[in-house]
Write an enzyme that holds these catalytic residues in place. Structure first.
Site, mmCIF file in Angstrom:
data_model
loop_
_atom_site.group_PDB
_atom_site.id
_atom_site.type_symbol
_atom_site.label_atom_id
_atom_site.label_comp_id
_atom_site.label_asym_id
_atom_site.label_seq_id
_atom_site.Cartn_x
_atom_site.Cartn_y
_atom_site.Cartn_z
ATOM 1 N N GLY A 171 56.792 54.297 63.137
ATOM 2 C CA GLY A 171 57.242 55.069 64.283
ATOM 3 C C GLY A 171 56.245 56.139 64.669
ATOM 4 O O GLY A 171 55.305 56.437 63.926
ATOM 5 N N GLY A 182 55.761 60.107 66.855
ATOM 6 C CA GLY A 182 56.432 61.300 67.344
ATOM 7 C C GLY A 182 55.461 62.232 68.016
ATOM 8 O O GLY A 182 54.309 61.881 68.288
ATOM 9 N N VAL A 217 54.154 57.541 61.510
ATOM 10 C CA VAL A 217 54.508 57.179 60.147
ATOM 11 C C VAL A 217 54.139 55.722 59.918
ATOM 12 O O VAL A 217 54.415 54.861 60.765
ATOM 13 C CB VAL A 217 56.025 57.380 59.891
ATOM 14 C CG1 VAL A 217 56.355 57.093 58.432
ATOM 15 C CG2 VAL A 217 56.454 58.787 60.260
ATOM 16 N N LYS A 276 53.293 59.825 56.459
ATOM 17 C CA LYS A 276 53.375 60.524 57.747
ATOM 18 C C LYS A 276 52.175 61.448 57.877
ATOM 19 O O LYS A 276 51.795 62.110 56.902
ATOM 20 C CB LYS A 276 54.674 61.339 57.825
ATOM 21 C CG LYS A 276 54.821 62.097 59.130
ATOM 22 C CD LYS A 276 56.162 62.802 59.242
ATOM 23 C CE LYS A 276 56.179 64.142 58.543
ATOM 24 N NZ LYS A 276 57.392 64.924 58.884
ATOM 25 N N TYR A 333 59.557 54.868 50.783
ATOM 26 C CA TYR A 333 59.861 54.066 51.963
ATOM 27 C C TYR A 333 61.339 53.688 51.911
ATOM 28 O O TYR A 333 61.814 53.135 50.917
ATOM 29 C CB TYR A 333 58.992 52.812 51.997
ATOM 30 C CG TYR A 333 59.464 51.765 52.977
ATOM 31 C CD1 TYR A 333 59.620 52.071 54.329
ATOM 32 C CD2 TYR A 333 59.759 50.472 52.550
ATOM 33 C CE1 TYR A 333 60.063 51.117 55.236
ATOM 34 C CE2 TYR A 333 60.193 49.508 53.454
ATOM 35 C CZ TYR A 333 60.341 49.831 54.792
ATOM 36 O OH TYR A 333 60.781 48.890 55.682
ATOM 37 N N ALA A 363 63.909 51.294 53.182
ATOM 38 C CA ALA A 363 64.004 49.998 53.851
ATOM 39 C C ALA A 363 65.369 49.881 54.508
ATOM 40 O O ALA A 363 66.313 49.342 53.931
ATOM 41 C CB ALA A 363 63.792 48.871 52.832
ATOM 42 N N GLY A 364 65.472 50.420 55.697
ATOM 43 C CA GLY A 364 66.763 50.397 56.372
ATOM 44 C C GLY A 364 66.624 50.789 57.821
ATOM 45 O O GLY A 364 65.645 50.448 58.481
ATOM 46 N N ASP A 409 69.154 70.859 61.419
ATOM 47 C CA ASP A 409 69.076 69.796 62.424
ATOM 48 C C ASP A 409 69.795 68.532 61.960
ATOM 49 O O ASP A 409 69.261 67.424 62.054
ATOM 50 C CB ASP A 409 67.609 69.483 62.765
ATOM 51 C CG ASP A 409 67.473 68.719 64.081
ATOM 52 O OD1 ASP A 409 68.344 68.881 64.955
ATOM 53 O OD2 ASP A 409 66.495 67.957 64.224
ATOM 54 N N ASN A 435 68.497 61.921 62.022
ATOM 55 C CA ASN A 435 67.773 62.459 60.871
ATOM 56 C C ASN A 435 68.313 61.945 59.548
ATOM 57 O O ASN A 435 68.007 62.500 58.490
ATOM 58 C CB ASN A 435 67.832 63.991 60.876
ATOM 59 C CG ASN A 435 66.767 64.599 61.777
ATOM 60 O OD1 ASN A 435 65.839 63.908 62.184
ATOM 61 N ND2 ASN A 435 66.902 65.867 62.090
#
Length: 793
Positions: free
Chosen positions: A474, A476, A481, A496, A546, A548-549, A591, A596
């Site tokens: 992903g 940002g 990442v 990241k 990591y 995995a989901g 947050d 998140n």
């Protein structure tokens, strides 16, 4: 698990008194179409759940996105001493704006004293559409024209305030303001506003804490309990001879005198005593039910001030009657002093105290008879307990040595009795041990074990050049990442990076340092595991496990409308995450939202992204004042700037629970403009869809989202976990990961072994992939001065 986007900070024309609906909505603000999901439960019938598909963006703290000292507005400053009339005028204007709605008159007066005075000539532009925002103004004299895209939309006159959004964050102005005649105004900039509010609130709460410390009644409360109570004391003023409490009235409040004097009067209205500053009255109202005032108390000096604490309020905050809270505190302190129970966690201690019974004994009455079977814990609460040698036992476990495993089947060798009338706590340790095991056996389980030392040492030796690129997870605002792997280890990692260019541009050096400091002390099964950091000339890197989901955001859209069990499953893990952060590390997360939280390959949650987390250790009171978070999930006290602590996270958990059960958010579901969202949160009450009929669900949501922060916890995390809504939920099975998750992420969303092997054969180093992906982007390279902040990486 991608780095979260910076909050899209859009200003609102509403701050100039113009209805947003009267304007055309810019393309960049249009909401993407939402998807319709069939409700999971048949009880909803034909109701359709419409969940948003756009993710809520974070609000980065103001120091990151703006130059704090910059003033964007144009005006001529003037020197003018404030008069009482000026302050009254300003306060009246404040009270018409939601930003100030949670502040009392005393606080608003202090804020008014921080304002500057200024002038505009005819035709002068004080605010320009598209410019940054730094100040709020109250128009004392004159007229101002408000224009949007050059078209006049509204005129402001004496007493109008405008630009209040600037006090919350820096965002482009959505309108232009021009003087139609000579104008005089009072103004305050964001930096002064935030510092003034912080000073006022810290000073006020510190005074309240000092008052509580001087009242003997509160000596048996914990520091956290006193901090919570000090936040809800209400200052009241009384004129000379004005009655504060009346003889014969129902007693419902406790009072401490701050300034002035009070008189105690009998039935004949004769003063029989005088109460001075720091004196208190009404203690019995907090300790006992159905108490009647025995005397009348009046203010006997002009402008007498007292702080009041209501019985209902203290019960909401502490979670029980005050006397029982004090008893429980004494029990916990006795357990902490114990050689046996002092070594176990607070969770085990709370479990022990769940079945405590408070017994009243008369003077001389036996508590333990010689020959009784060992197995109960006895803790004196009020009065002295004597053994056969006349030794006094106070607030410690009686004969605790008998409770060790080697003595547990023996009998008491002597008797114990009350010297005078009092109360004793009785805890059935035998029953606890039969269900959970003895504390000696539980101690090893309770110890926090470090990560597997062998793999931990291997990871510490890893270098960036050892990591092979597998996939991009992903992107940002500040970086991306990547999924990666070392050739010699089976473990998959997430890497990241944050660019030095962005760190320098937004001034987030401390922000990045703080994220690393929080990550490296995390050790909880429902929180992301951190391995180590790297740095090079261009970037800072974080190497984590990591997961995995998929994000919980996506999972709840696959499920549809969550039922009670599904909501309990996810909410319970969020509560455990917050309990760990708040009680073990004194960290406020700031947050909480589905974006998140990850759902791992087994269906359990992992809290990720510690970029907003902040430690409140050694901060007294434990509060921070920075506006940060995602608008829809922000607690009212965050928005108001009055200071907030751990309870702000519980509000966000409440928002998530509402979202699970109802499909949308409690406030601002259809709003994208932060200003409109803030108004709803501060002003509106919670409303539910018609199909939400579970009263216990509504009760826990309204507890978590109580606008009085101190009421959200209900006294302790133990009390929160024992809420009636969780009565059929097995917390122990959750911790042991023995519950059936609502959803297991689909395997096709995760790289399989064959795909990983194919990618490993390509042998593309992750550092090379990052260089390829950032080609053409502006780069900033490490400088000598960076050693001041990047030495921790």
């Amino acid at each position: 698990m991608d780095q979260k986007n910076q909050w899209n900070q859009k200003s609102s024309v509403q701050e100039f008194g113009i209805q947003k609906s009267s304007l055309s909505k810019p393309v960049h603000q249009q909401v993407k179409p939402t998807q319709q999901v069939a409700p999971k439960n048949e009880q909803q019938g034909e109701n359709q759940l419409v969940r948003r598909v756009t993710k809520r963006n974070i609000g980065i703290k103001k120091s990151i996105v703006s130059n704090e000292g910059t003033i964007y507005e144009t005006f001529e400053p003037l020197m003018k001493p404030q008069t009482p009339q000026d302050i009254g005028f300003i306060v009246k204007c404040f009270q018409a704006h939601f930003v100030f709605s949670s502040m009392n008159e005393t606080q608003l007066i202090q804020l008014a004293k921080s304002m500057f005075y200024c002038r505009l000539v005819i035709g002068q532009m004080i605010i320009k559409q598209g410019d940054g925002a730094s100040s709020f103004f109250v128009l004392e004299k004159g007229k101002i024209n408000v224009l949007v895209d050059g078209i006049s939309r509204k005129q402001l006159s004496q007493g109008n305030g405008f630009g209040e959004l600037a006090l919350l964050y820096n965002a482009p102005r959505s309108a232009t303001c021009v003087a139609m005649e000579e104008c005089f105004l009072w103004g305050i900039d964001r930096h002064t506003f935030r510092k003034s509010v912080e000073n006022v609130m810290r000073s006020e709460q510190e005074k309240n804490r000092q008052l509580l410390e001087q009242v003997k009644f509160f000596n048996q409360l914990t520091k956290d309990q006193k901090d919570a109570i000090s936040g809800v004391l209400i200052l009241q003023k009384f004129n000379q001879n004005e009655i504060i409490v009346n003889e014969g009235d129902q007693a419902s409040s406790f009072y401490i005198i701050v300034e002035g004097k009070c008189g105690v009067f009998n039935k004949e209205d004769v003063q029989i005593a005088t109460l001075n500053p720091k004196d208190s009255f009404g203690e019995s109202a907090l300790k006992h039910d159905n108490q009647i005032r025995m005397m009348t108390i009046k203010a006997i000096e002009k402008d007498t001030k007292v702080v009041a604490l209501g019985k209902d309020m203290i019960s909401q905050i502490l979670g029980d009657k005050v006397q029982y809270i004090i008893y429980k505190n004494i029990c916990k302190w006795a357990l902490n002093r114990s050689k046996l129970f002092g070594k176990v966690s607070a969770a085990i201690q709370d479990k022990l105290l769940e079945g405590v019974i408070y017994r009243k004994y008369l003077a001389g009455q036996k508590i333990i008879n010689k020959g009784d079977k060992v197995g109960f814990l006895y803790v004196p609460l009020e009065g002295n307990v004597l053994d056969e040698q006349k030794n006094v036992i106070t607030n410690n476990i009686i004969n605790e040595e008998s409770l060790f495993d080697e003595f547990i089947n023996t009998k008491h060798a002597q008797s114990y009795h009350m010297e005078n009338e009092g109360h004793v706590a009785v805890i059935d340790y035998d029953k606890y041990r039969n269900i959970n095991g003895s504390v000696e056996k539980l101690l090893d389980i309770e110890q926090i074990h470090p990560h597997n030392q062998q793999s931990h040492d291997q990871v510490k030796k890893l270098q960036l050049k050892d990591l092979v690129f597998l996939n991009k997870l992903g992107s940002g605002q500040f970086g991306s990442v990547y999924l990666c792997k070392d050739k010699n280890m089976d473990t998959l990692f997430a890497l990241k990076y944050v660019t030095r260019a962005h760190i320098q541009q937004y001034g987030i050096q401390k922000h990045v340092q703080q994220e690393k400091a929080v990550l490296e002390i995390m050790n909880h099964q429902f929180i992301l595991k951190f391995y180590r950091s790297f740095k090079d000339g261009e970037n800072i890197y974080f190497l984590t496990e990591y997961i995995a989901g998929e994000e919980l955001f996506d999972a709840i859209r696959e499920i549809g409308l969550l039922g009670k069990y599904d909501s309990q499953f996810y909410t319970a893990q969020m509560i455990l995450q917050m309990e760990y952060l708040h009680t073990v590390h004194q960290i406020v997360y700031r947050d909480i939202k589905p974006e998140n939280v990850m759902v791992d390959q087994f269906g359990y949650l992992k809290l990720i992204d510690m970029g907003t987390a902040k430690t409140l250790k050694n901060v007294s009171p434990p509060k921070t004042f920075t506006i940060i978070g995602t608008p829809h999930y922000m607690a009212p006290e965050v928005i108001s700037g009055k200071g907030y602590g751990y309870f702000a996270d519980l509000w966000s958990v409440g928002c998530c629970l509402y979202e699970f059960l109802c499909g949308g958010l409690p406030f601002g579901e259809d709003q994208e403009d932060p200003f409109e969202i803030y108004k709803e949160i501060v002003k509106n009450s919670i409303h539910y869809p018609q199909y939400i009929t579970d009263k216990t669900a509504k009760t826990i949501i309204e507890q978590l989202m109580n606008k009085i922060p101190e009421c959200r916890l209900g006294g302790s995390y133990s009390s929160l976990k024992n809420n009636q809504w969780f009565s059929d939920f097995d917390w122990n099975k959750l911790i042991k990961r023995e519950l059936q998750p609502p959803l297991i992420p689909k395997k096709e969303k995760v790289m399989n072994n064959s795909q990983i092997e194919d990618q490993m054969k390509k042998n593309i180093l992750v550092i090379d992939q990052i260089q390829k992906d950032t080609m053409g982007q502006k780069k900033v390279f490490a400088q000598q001065k960076d050693a001041e902040w990047d030495s921790v990486f």
